[in-house]
Design a protein around this motif. Structure first.
Motif, short mmCIF file in Angstrom:
data_model
loop_
_atom_site.label_atom_id
_atom_site.label_comp_id
_atom_site.label_asym_id
_atom_site.label_seq_id
_atom_site.Cartn_x
_atom_site.Cartn_y
_atom_site.Cartn_z
N UNK A 178 -102.34 70.59 23.82
CA UNK A 178 -102.03 69.17 23.98
C UNK A 178 -100.53 69.07 24.28
N UNK A 179 -100.15 68.17 25.19
CA UNK A 179 -98.74 68.11 25.62
C UNK A 179 -98.17 66.71 25.46
N UNK A 180 -96.88 66.61 25.24
CA UNK A 180 -96.22 65.31 25.13
C UNK A 180 -94.71 65.48 25.14
N UNK A 181 -94.00 64.39 24.92
CA UNK A 181 -92.54 64.41 25.01
C UNK A 181 -91.89 65.00 23.76
N UNK A 182 -90.61 65.33 23.90
CA UNK A 182 -89.84 65.89 22.78
C UNK A 182 -89.78 64.86 21.65
N UNK A 183 -89.95 65.33 20.44
CA UNK A 183 -89.96 64.46 19.26
C UNK A 183 -88.74 64.77 18.39
N UNK B 290 -105.07 67.30 14.65
CA UNK B 290 -103.97 66.77 13.85
C UNK B 290 -103.10 65.83 14.63
N UNK B 291 -102.37 64.97 13.89
CA UNK B 291 -101.56 63.94 14.54
C UNK B 291 -100.43 64.53 15.39
N UNK B 292 -100.14 63.85 16.49
CA UNK B 292 -99.14 64.31 17.46
C UNK B 292 -98.58 63.04 18.11
N UNK B 293 -97.60 62.41 17.47
CA UNK B 293 -97.17 61.07 17.89
C UNK B 293 -96.76 60.96 19.36
N UNK B 294 -96.13 62.00 19.93
CA UNK B 294 -95.62 61.84 21.30
C UNK B 294 -96.60 62.39 22.35
N UNK B 295 -97.83 62.69 21.93
CA UNK B 295 -98.80 63.26 22.88
C UNK B 295 -99.00 62.32 24.07
N UNK B 296 -99.06 62.89 25.27
CA UNK B 296 -99.33 62.10 26.48
C UNK B 296 -100.69 62.52 27.02
N UNK B 297 -101.63 61.59 26.95
CA UNK B 297 -103.00 61.90 27.37
C UNK B 297 -103.21 61.61 28.85
N UNK C 88 -90.17 69.95 25.57
CA UNK C 88 -91.15 68.90 25.34
C UNK C 88 -91.97 69.39 24.15
N UNK C 89 -93.11 68.80 23.86
CA UNK C 89 -93.89 69.22 22.68
C UNK C 89 -95.29 69.64 23.08
N UNK C 90 -95.82 70.63 22.36
CA UNK C 90 -97.24 70.96 22.53
C UNK C 90 -97.86 71.19 21.16
N UNK C 91 -99.16 71.13 21.14
CA UNK C 91 -99.90 71.39 19.91
C UNK C 91 -101.29 71.90 20.27
N UNK C 92 -101.75 72.94 19.58
CA UNK C 92 -103.14 73.40 19.77
C UNK C 92 -103.89 73.05 18.49
N UNK C 93 -105.16 72.71 18.62
CA UNK C 93 -105.92 72.36 17.43
C UNK C 93 -105.77 70.88 17.13
#
Ligand code: GDP
Ligand code: IMO
Ligand code: MG
Length: 425
Positions: free
Chosen positions: A305-310, A275-282, A268-273
């Motif tokens: 921040x977590x979301x689906x695979x892009x 910036x845009x994150x199209x698949x983020x699941x809030x 899946x996808x994660x991001x810290x900090x």
């Protein structure tokens, strides 16, 4: 072609440390080539978990020699702290580690400026790790940096630090930040300089000679393709090239020496900090991934921040980096999700595209494909044939979407929770 390059395919924290360590048996020399202590690479052996910031991850394998390469920005105090922490648990690194004489030093004013510049950005802050990475690369590129070679010349280093600090304090004052005093950090700096001086060497010559002898070299990328300063989601990126080009320039290895380019990707996808994150699941899916995947920063402890695979982003990252194979991590965290989503395209201003945009990522809306999930616990699985059909179907979808085979599946943080796959795609 005895060099393997390993890099993150997403926004960092893909599990590079785990994979590099798991490949340890097949490595003679492991090299960090870019970034600095903004990296946090987690290695778990048995019930011991260690987070490495500057020391290359494969060095927990006792036979592996390590190089902190010319492209790295090194906080010498952090490096000594890391060496000491490992030594306390009986892992002796110093006689197997080389610090490039060309690597640049991260000094207290870099951290202070990182903090001050983030404060000045206000609502548009990048969310940096505040490890001084951006300001240290600014000095390097402006040709004001202090290379690690100076650690071997304490008198020159002292003079240089005193002179530079006057300039840096002017800059800090412009940001309304407190000034620094040499007495607060110079004694400790000279102490660690003395300790590190024997490690400082011409790493480039050493690596070129090792490559010629056919030694197996692995370059351990830090951060990830989408945080690359040129090809990532600018300005929400780090200040180095996490791209394969940065791994080569930051180690001195020529392109023709590279046989394999392994990209580590989370399922899946994660991001810290920021910036845009199209698949983020809030919502609850993102919360569930964060909880089950323990998605909290290894360096700063911030929630990821977590979301689906892009797939759009992954395909772009694989194409620009010439990735030859993928190591897929954290598949076990998806166990129990009834449906697994994969983003196969973006819609930007009403237009559907599979191209990763340079400037419009904040307007990209994900187009999802839904795949069946699985409920089996994967953490004890060690063989490809033991992986559930639904996971095999997800892997096949990722392979066709990215155009690169998945040759390794990680089913847990521990070294042995690793499934090797044949190169089928
Ligand atoms: P890196 O920066 O790419 O090395 O990744 P981090 O170490 O920052 O974050 C990855 C996190 O996931 C760490 O806590 C690892 O121990 C953990 N991890 C790595 N691979 C797996 C996996 O396959 N399954 C699970 N559950 N955890 C993993
Ligand atoms: P590893 O190697 C995840 C992110 C920061 C911030 C941006 C800029 O562990 O995968 P910086 O301090 O580099 O100026 O911060 O980059 N960032 C990372 N995110 N993993 C990392 O490293 C990161 N290193 C930097 O959160 O958004
Ligand atoms: Mg990390």
């Amino acid at each position: 072609m005895s060099v393997t390059a390993l890099l993150g395919l997403q926004w960092g924290d893909e599990g590079k440390g785990k994979i590099v360590d798991a490949l340890g048996e097949d490595i003679d020399i492991v090299v960090r080539a870019q970034g600095g202590a903004n990296a946090g690479h987690t290695v778990r052996v048995g019930d011991k978990t260690r987070v490495l910031h500057l020391i290359p991850s494969a060095m927990l394998n006792g036979h592996v020699r390590g190089v902190i390469g010319n492209g790295v920005v090194v906080d010498p105090v952090t490096l000594v702290r890391e060496l000491d922490t490992l030594a306390q648990s009986g892992i002796l690194i110093e006689d197997r580690l080389v610090l490039s004489d060309r690597a640049h030093l991260v000094l207290p004013w870099h951290q202070a400026l990182d903090e001050a510049m983030e404060t000045a950005r206000g609502a548009s802050a990048i969310g940096t790790t505040k490890r001084g990475i951006g300001p240290a690369y600014m000095d390097k590129v402006a040709r004001n940096g202090i290379p690690a070679a100076w650690l071997t010349r304490p008198t020159d280093l002292t003079e240089r630090v005193r002179a530079d600090l006057e300039q840096k304090n002017l800059l800090l004052r412009a940001y309304n930040a407190p000034s620094l005093k040499t007495e607060d950090f110079l004694p400790r700096l000279l102490e660690v300089a003395q300790r590190l001086a024997p490690l400082v060497r011409d790493s480039v010559g050493l690596l070129l000679d090792a490559e010629q002898r056919g030694e197996r070299i692995l370059i351990e990328g830090a951060q990830g393709a989408l945080l690359d300063v040129d090809l990532g989601s600018y300005p929400f990126v780090t200040s180095s090239n996490c791209h394969i080009g940065g791994l080569l320039a930051g180690s001195g290895m020529p392109p023709r020496s590279v046989g394999r380019v392994i990209a580590v990707a989370k399922a899946y996808c994660t991001r810290v900090g920021s910036g845009p994150f199209p698949t983020e699941d809030l919502g609850s899916v993102g919360d569930g991934l964060r909880k089950r995947g323990h998605e909290f920063g290894s360096t700063t402890g911030r929630p990821r921040r977590c979301g689906w695979f892009d797939l759009v982003a992954a395909r772009f990252a694989a194409r620009t980096n010439g990735v030859t194979e993928i190591a897929l991590t954290k598949a076990d965290v998806l166990s129990g999700e009834p449906i697994v989503k994969v983003c196969t395209a973006y819609e930007i201003d009403g237009v559907r595209t599979m191209d990763f945009p340079g400037a419009a990522l904040d307007r990209a809306k994900p187009v999802f494909e839904e795949l069946e999930g699985w409920s089996e616990d994967l953490t004890q699985r060690r063989d490809d044939a033991e992986l559930p059909q639904a996971l095999q179907a997800l892997i096949a979808r990722l392979e066709t979407g990215i155009g690169v085979p998945v040759t390794l599946v990680s089913t847990g943080p521990e070294r042995s929770q690793t499934v090797m796959r044949s190169r089928s795609a």
